[in-house]
Design an enzyme around this catalytic site. Structure first.
Site, PDB file in Angstrom:
ATOM      1  N   CYS A 171       0.849  -1.192   0.000  1.00 60.55           N
ATOM      2  CA  CYS A 171       0.000   0.000   0.000  1.00 60.55           C
ATOM      3  C   CYS A 171       0.885   1.243   0.000  1.00 60.55           C
ATOM      4  CB  CYS A 171      -0.905   0.000   1.232  1.00 60.55           C
ATOM      5  SG  CYS A 171      -1.844   1.529   1.431  1.00 60.55           S
ATOM      6  N   GLU A 175       2.759  -5.989   8.514  1.00 58.16           N
ATOM      7  CA  GLU A 175       3.157  -4.598   8.266  1.00 58.16           C
ATOM      8  C   GLU A 175       4.286  -4.172   9.194  1.00 58.16           C
ATOM      9  OE1 GLU A 175       1.511  -0.060   8.736  1.00 58.16           O
ATOM     10  OE2 GLU A 175       0.006  -1.616   8.347  1.00 58.16           O
TER      11      GLU A 175
END
Length: 330
Positions: free
Chosen positions: A118, A148
């Protein structure tokens, strides 16, 4: 908010017919897919078109079983590490981001790879690099073991970044007020929790430097804001999302903190009809990795048991769109 009692009517043939009680659905907006998830899924689909099946994907592209299964049906193969991918096969890196060592290994093996990280996570990666260049030690606020977090911490050398998960963790840090410190955060955290941790960091280390804009992404913030609106008027909040989806779990927590019972479900079949006893209003939302199809599936399931009235409650308008990698558009 409580459900009305069953009422009895007389049918034309003289028999009694029981009406189903009503159920108000407060449906949060925004909900479901964010721009980063839309982009990641499209990257896998375009990679399949360009390179042909199979295309390997390192880690779940997004945390949603329905999405992953749909991509598997198109020819995607999901793996945890690069050593499971043949040298001559294309591989996509998930939306959560990867440590620098992963693309480095792919390049060493001359692999075709497409990075679906992202862009808002990539922004945090760049911030980490800049903070290290300035000689700052990074305090990273996030959940240990989340992909993440692993990816972001893997952008800098080991020892240059310290993970904290709670306000209590801040109290255990061994830095002094003379140390050059900065902080960053995972993009899918609780807005309120993160604010408390940042406040604790700034109180203990007045010299600490934060990013110019908060790292928690717009989609996470907006979905939490919508739950804060629907939860107080709901007897129960249903959150559609995966148990390993950080942003979905935070939505459950937001509702619970407002005193509303909340449940995380993956599909409509997870709903127990007993949950509806005494319930007149349900709040409904979906984490950023859950498609709208699953929202409609839940509405249809509830309508099998109740007379459903839908109300959409809007907290924000989202128009964010992220560009695809150039290698898939040229």
């Amino acid at each position: 908010m409580n459900a009305p009692l069953h009422t009895v009517k007389t049918s034309p043939d003289g028999s009694e017919a029981t009406e189903r009680p009503g159920l108000t659905l407060l449906i949060a907006a925004p909900r479901g897919f964010c721009a980063g998830v839309d982009r990641a899924i499209e990257i896998v689909e375009r990679s399949l078109e360009r390179y042909g099946a199979p295309v390997y994907v390192r880690h779940e592209i997004v945390h949603n079983k329905y999405v992953v299964d749909a991509l598997k049906a198109q020819g995607a193969i999901f793996v945890e590490e690069l050593d499971e991918v043949p040298d001559d096969a294309p591989v996509v890196f998930s939306a959560h981001g990867v440590p620098k060592s992963v693309p480095a290994e792919a390049e060493r093996r001359n692999m075709i790879y497409v990075d679906a990280t992202c862009p808002l996570v990539s922004k945090v990666h760049r911030q980490a690099e800049r903070q290290i260049e300035k000689g700052q030690h990074i305090i990273f606020i996030g959940h240990a073991g989340h992909p993440e977090v692993i990816g972001t911490m893997g952008q800098v050398d080991e020892g240059d970044i310290t993970l904290v998960e709670t306000v209590e963790d801040v109290a255990t840090l061994s830095f002094s007020q003379e140390d050059d410190l900065s902080y960053l955060t995972q993009t899918t955290l609780s807005v309120d929790d993160t604010a408390e941790i940042i406040a604790a960091l700034e109180e203990r280390y007045p010299q600490i430097v934060g990013p110019k804009a908060e790292d928690i992404c717009y989609a996470t913030s907006n979905r939490q804001a919508a739950v804060k609106i629907i939860a107080p008027g709901s007897d129960l909040v249903l959150v559609i999302g995966a148990p390993n989806s950080s942003n979905s779990l935070r939505l459950v927590e937001v509702a619970e903190r407002l005193g509303t019972n909340a449940r995380l479900i993956q599909r409509a079949d997870d709903i127990d009809p007993a949950w509806l006893e005494g319930i007149g209003t349900i709040g409904l939302t979906a984490g950023a990795s859950a498609p709208e199809k699953l929202v409609r599936e839940v509405v249809e399931k509830l309508a099998e048991w109740r007379e459903v009235t839908e109300q959409t409650i809007t907290a924000a308008e989202e128009k964010m769109v992220f560009k695809l990698p150039r290698q898939l558009t040229e």
